[in-house]
Design an enzyme around this catalytic site. Sequence first.
Site, PDB file in Angstrom:
ATOM      1  N   ASP A 255     -11.975   4.019 -12.128  1.00  0.00           N
ATOM      2  CA  ASP A 255     -12.336   3.348 -10.855  1.00  0.00           C
ATOM      3  C   ASP A 255     -13.759   2.804 -10.935  1.00  0.00           C
ATOM      4  O   ASP A 255     -14.039   1.674 -10.526  1.00  0.00           O
ATOM      5  CB  ASP A 255     -12.316   4.350  -9.686  1.00  0.00           C
ATOM      6  N   GLU A 256     -14.652   3.642 -11.433  1.00  0.00           N
ATOM      7  CA  GLU A 256     -16.062   3.239 -11.497  1.00  0.00           C
ATOM      8  C   GLU A 256     -16.214   1.997 -12.385  1.00  0.00           C
ATOM      9  O   GLU A 256     -17.017   1.112 -12.111  1.00  0.00           O
ATOM     10  CB  GLU A 256     -16.941   4.367 -12.045  1.00  0.00           C
ATOM     11  N   HIS A 259     -15.255  -0.969 -10.476  1.00  0.00           N
ATOM     12  CA  HIS A 259     -16.300  -1.270  -9.490  1.00  0.00           C
ATOM     13  C   HIS A 259     -17.538  -1.882 -10.141  1.00  0.00           C
ATOM     14  O   HIS A 259     -18.135  -2.802  -9.601  1.00  0.00           O
ATOM     15  CB  HIS A 259     -16.698   0.016  -8.734  1.00  0.00           C
TER      16      HIS A 259
HETATM   17 FE   LIG Z   1     -18.854   4.503  -7.722  1.00  0.00          FE
HETATM   18 FE   LIG Z   2     -17.315   7.407  -7.321  1.00  0.00          FE
END
Ligand SMILES: [Fe+2]
Ligand SMILES: [Fe+2]
Length: 392
Positions: A255-256, A259
Amino acid sequence: MQSSLSLQSQHLSLPGGHNRNLLTRGFRVPARSGGFRRKPVSAVAVPLARPQVTHSMPPEKVDVFKSLEGWARTSVLPLLKPVENCWQPHDFLPDPTLPTDEFTDQVRALRERTSELPDEYFVVLVGDMITEDALPTYQTMINTLDGVRDETGASASPWATWTRAWTAEENRHGDLIRTYLYLSGRVDMLMIERTVQYLIASGMDPGTENNPYLGFVYTSFQERATFVSHGNTARMAREGGDPVLAKICGTIASDEKRHENAYQRIVEKLLEVDPSGAMLGIADMMRKKITMPAHLMYDGQDPRIFEHFSAVAQRMGVYTADDYADILEFLVGRWKLEKMEGLTSAAREAQDFVCTLAPRIRRLQERADERARKMQPQSVRFSWIFNKEVAL
Ligand SMILES: [Fe+2]
Ligand SMILES: [Fe+2]
């Protein structure tokens, strides 16, 4: 140059999924005492007092962000994942809808898997989880940025849409690690919960000055730092005998990664439409150092808990000064900063500063490590693990 180097030596490095301003203090590499590869520890973070500057972006530059709304819709929002396609904490946790026996079997298996992980691992995982759990602070920070903030709380602007959905995605990270930690029985939830409450009440000051140029540089760096940190806790969980926890940390890391890509795309676009302005913003954030979001962490007992947590993360190799330099080098490459032309003279100076910073950070860290090797090893008690002692 000399003075900037000596300043750097006072504010280096950033362990624990958190970048920090470091006061080099010197801790010797402790003897091996657990399953993980050791890294020399040389520095401990301290909060950097800086004047609080607000609204530093010239008002006319709000138009830059207005003009990029169409672009943000087509180039940034697609990096969000539809809720229906997203993982949820439930996917990784014992299933309470099962009959009690089966549920408790799953909890027992979880506790067995985590039983071999060393205490110091939990210090780092708890610090990472607390950082994730202070999410209200980060949404607030992004919503202080001029030109991109969510003006109503449900604004249709692509900037606001991104920020809300980013927050919603991030919200799963702390939830999942927290529940896993809770079920493991390895950590003192009361002290962790107090730390989260203190931290959210304290806020943060990353020095972004309501300025989205600075804000998006910060988040570009920060999201990559958490990607690195969660990736390392995943690897260590795997090595320590808990493949489920490894999967959890690895899933959060991915996820990071998505992002960081979004935020880096935004800065890339700013470099295209306003090269000098964006270059100055990058240099400004790097001069200040990227202060990690949980720098005001406190558990009600140890006023230096963030430094101590950061030192453990650095020593274990979860997040180190080298990672900081690596991230900077990655960004310089990704944004092709060395090749940029047509800059104002101030922006050329900024370019020179940013493009030569990583090797200087590494040299300073080597010297700090050298000093650290001559110092006595130290250890500290962490309330999060029932006041057990961990080497710094
Ligand atoms: Fe994050
Ligand atoms: Fe996070």
